[in-house]
Scaffold this motif. Sequence first.
Motif, PDB file in Angstrom:
ATOM      1  N   ARG A   1       0.830  -1.207   0.000  1.00  0.00           N
ATOM      2  CA  ARG A   1       0.000   0.000   0.000  1.00  0.00           C
ATOM      3  C   ARG A   1       0.865   1.258   0.000  1.00  0.00           C
ATOM      4  O   ARG A   1       0.605   2.210  -0.764  1.00  0.00           O
ATOM      5  CB  ARG A   1      -0.921  -0.001   1.218  1.00  0.00           C
ATOM      6  CG  ARG A   1      -1.914  -1.147   1.253  1.00  0.00           C
ATOM      7  CD  ARG A   1      -2.659  -1.169   2.585  1.00  0.00           C
ATOM      8  NE  ARG A   1      -3.566  -2.317   2.684  1.00  0.00           N
ATOM      9  CZ  ARG A   1      -4.351  -2.553   3.735  1.00  0.00           C
ATOM     10  NH1 ARG A   1      -4.327  -1.738   4.782  1.00  0.00           N
ATOM     11  NH2 ARG A   1      -5.153  -3.606   3.746  1.00  0.00           N
TER      12      ARG A   1
ATOM     13  N   ASN B   1      -7.564   6.751   5.739  1.00  0.00           N
ATOM     14  CA  ASN B   1      -6.313   6.670   4.993  1.00  0.00           C
ATOM     15  C   ASN B   1      -5.130   6.395   5.913  1.00  0.00           C
ATOM     16  O   ASN B   1      -4.193   5.675   5.551  1.00  0.00           O
ATOM     17  CB  ASN B   1      -6.094   7.958   4.201  1.00  0.00           C
ATOM     18  CG  ASN B   1      -7.090   8.104   3.062  1.00  0.00           C
ATOM     19  OD1 ASN B   1      -7.629   7.110   2.579  1.00  0.00           O
ATOM     20  ND2 ASN B   1      -7.350   9.327   2.637  1.00  0.00           N
TER      21      ASN B   1
ATOM     22  N   TYR C   1      -5.342   2.745   6.645  1.00  0.00           N
ATOM     23  CA  TYR C   1      -4.972   1.961   5.464  1.00  0.00           C
ATOM     24  C   TYR C   1      -3.458   1.780   5.355  1.00  0.00           C
ATOM     25  O   TYR C   1      -2.976   0.699   4.994  1.00  0.00           O
ATOM     26  CB  TYR C   1      -5.502   2.664   4.214  1.00  0.00           C
ATOM     27  CG  TYR C   1      -5.287   1.930   2.920  1.00  0.00           C
ATOM     28  CD1 TYR C   1      -5.995   0.775   2.618  1.00  0.00           C
ATOM     29  CD2 TYR C   1      -4.374   2.403   1.976  1.00  0.00           C
ATOM     30  CE1 TYR C   1      -5.805   0.105   1.417  1.00  0.00           C
ATOM     31  CE2 TYR C   1      -4.175   1.744   0.772  1.00  0.00           C
ATOM     32  CZ  TYR C   1      -4.893   0.587   0.498  1.00  0.00           C
ATOM     33  OH  TYR C   1      -4.687  -0.067  -0.686  1.00  0.00           O
TER      34      TYR C   1
ATOM     35  N   ARG D   1      -7.253   2.877  -2.571  1.00  0.00           N
ATOM     36  CA  ARG D   1      -8.050   1.977  -1.735  1.00  0.00           C
ATOM     37  C   ARG D   1      -9.190   1.319  -2.494  1.00  0.00           C
ATOM     38  O   ARG D   1      -9.781   0.340  -2.026  1.00  0.00           O
ATOM     39  CB  ARG D   1      -8.654   2.749  -0.550  1.00  0.00           C
ATOM     40  CG  ARG D   1      -7.675   3.115   0.543  1.00  0.00           C
ATOM     41  CD  ARG D   1      -8.269   4.126   1.512  1.00  0.00           C
ATOM     42  NE  ARG D   1      -9.667   3.877   1.791  1.00  0.00           N
ATOM     43  CZ  ARG D   1     -10.518   4.789   2.252  1.00  0.00           C
ATOM     44  NH1 ARG D   1     -10.107   6.027   2.484  1.00  0.00           N
ATOM     45  NH2 ARG D   1     -11.771   4.473   2.485  1.00  0.00           N
TER      46      ARG D   1
ATOM     47  N   LYS E   1      -9.865  -3.647  -3.513  1.00  0.00           N
ATOM     48  CA  LYS E   1      -9.525  -4.313  -2.263  1.00  0.00           C
ATOM     49  C   LYS E   1      -8.703  -5.575  -2.516  1.00  0.00           C
ATOM     50  O   LYS E   1      -8.910  -6.281  -3.506  1.00  0.00           O
ATOM     51  CB  LYS E   1     -10.794  -4.708  -1.495  1.00  0.00           C
ATOM     52  CG  LYS E   1     -11.407  -3.599  -0.657  1.00  0.00           C
ATOM     53  CD  LYS E   1     -11.984  -2.518  -1.501  1.00  0.00           C
ATOM     54  CE  LYS E   1     -12.595  -1.402  -0.681  1.00  0.00           C
ATOM     55  NZ  LYS E   1     -13.009  -0.279  -1.537  1.00  0.00           N
TER      56      LYS E   1
ATOM     57  N   GLU F   1     -16.175   6.144  -0.159  1.00  0.00           N
ATOM     58  CA  GLU F   1     -14.782   6.468  -0.451  1.00  0.00           C
ATOM     59  C   GLU F   1     -14.628   7.745  -1.272  1.00  0.00           C
ATOM     60  O   GLU F   1     -13.510   8.178  -1.546  1.00  0.00           O
ATOM     61  CB  GLU F   1     -14.126   5.293  -1.176  1.00  0.00           C
ATOM     62  CG  GLU F   1     -14.018   4.062  -0.297  1.00  0.00           C
ATOM     63  CD  GLU F   1     -13.437   2.864  -1.018  1.00  0.00           C
ATOM     64  OE1 GLU F   1     -12.594   2.170  -0.437  1.00  0.00           O
ATOM     65  OE2 GLU F   1     -13.845   2.609  -2.176  1.00  0.00           O
TER      66      GLU F   1
END
Length: 391
Positions: free
Chosen positions: A15, A38, A41, A157, A160, A333
């Motif tokens: 990521r 975020n 994440y 994001r 997935k 999102e």
Amino acid sequence: MEKELHFERSEFATRVTSVKKEMEKRDIDTLLLSEPANANYLTGYDAYSFYVPQMVVVALDREEPIWVGRGMDGISAFMTTYLSDDSIRTYADAYVQSALSPYDFVAEIVKEIAGRKTRVGVEMGGYYYSARAHSDLMKALPEATFIDADLLVNWIRLVKSPAEVALMRQAGRIAEAMMYRAVDTIEPGARECDIAAVIYHQMMAGTPEFGGTYTCSPPYLCVGEKALAPHAAWTDKPLLPSTIVNLELFGNRHRYQVNLARTICVGKPSPNYQKLADVVVESLNAGLDAVAPGKSAEEVHAAFAKTLAKHGHEKDSRLGYSLGLGYPPAVGEKTVSLRKGDKTVLRPGMCFHMMSGLWLENDGITITQPFVVTETGHEPLTKIPRQLFVK
């Protein structure tokens, strides 16, 4: 002290690498992330601490992001992230709700890792990036160049990983359990607040296999005339012997959320209302049948709209939106919408709530479906029947 990481370290590394590649494309040296989703994440950080300033700092030439937050929340950063001690920076409580600005503290970290003339990306449209935050950072970093990096991480994001989809499936099962509990509770004379109470209980209890947690917004319990409003609040009034209940609720598993809505008719529905329910389900199924990798968001919307129009109806709001990791005030999102004009191409791993609710002049009805795009089409994230429930 036990760590509470829900993904492998390698997934976090992937990521961060994806975010840095996008930073390079936009000529951003340092990225300041204010949105809790975020931050989670990229680091795993999870605590209800976002009511005070906190940020995750990503620098191109630094392997790990840096979490910045209130001193007392540093322990949560240690417990829920993979970050080393040097990547967890906390400010004194004197900065909390006082004349001092925590963004001066953030600015010193930016100068330490990137210098005074860095090109700084900030989330200009973020829920948690205020005008004061931006003003204070610009004042504290007068030689820096500020770039709007809003939604930079959100778009990454969008697709997935298999591990994230697994959590979305669990969130869907929690949403199902909540809806079934609500349907069982709804009956003439039941108070709206008591229905809300059992929904909240199931939200936290989850399923026998795994529990849930707080969601990105309260359940929407829209009763009687309020069925015409999509986001109404409940009251303490008892349900009448003949009334409509529109219920949108949310299952949340480790901050991954699935939205689900159903209409429950207390008493026998009129023939016209039952017909409306059948039309919504038919149109919903047509939209779902159109979901496939390579199709655009607007093509899915068109399939739904065409079927709906055949019966003389039109939905003037978007058909759906992307779902995933979220914190209050909303799970969306802010990327893809299932609507005319959105040409985003669907890819496996994208998750959506097909919000096929209709709010007409005299009727409101919500029968919806969350799903994940697969290699061949779609997988429903809930399996509760797509129908009007009658009590």
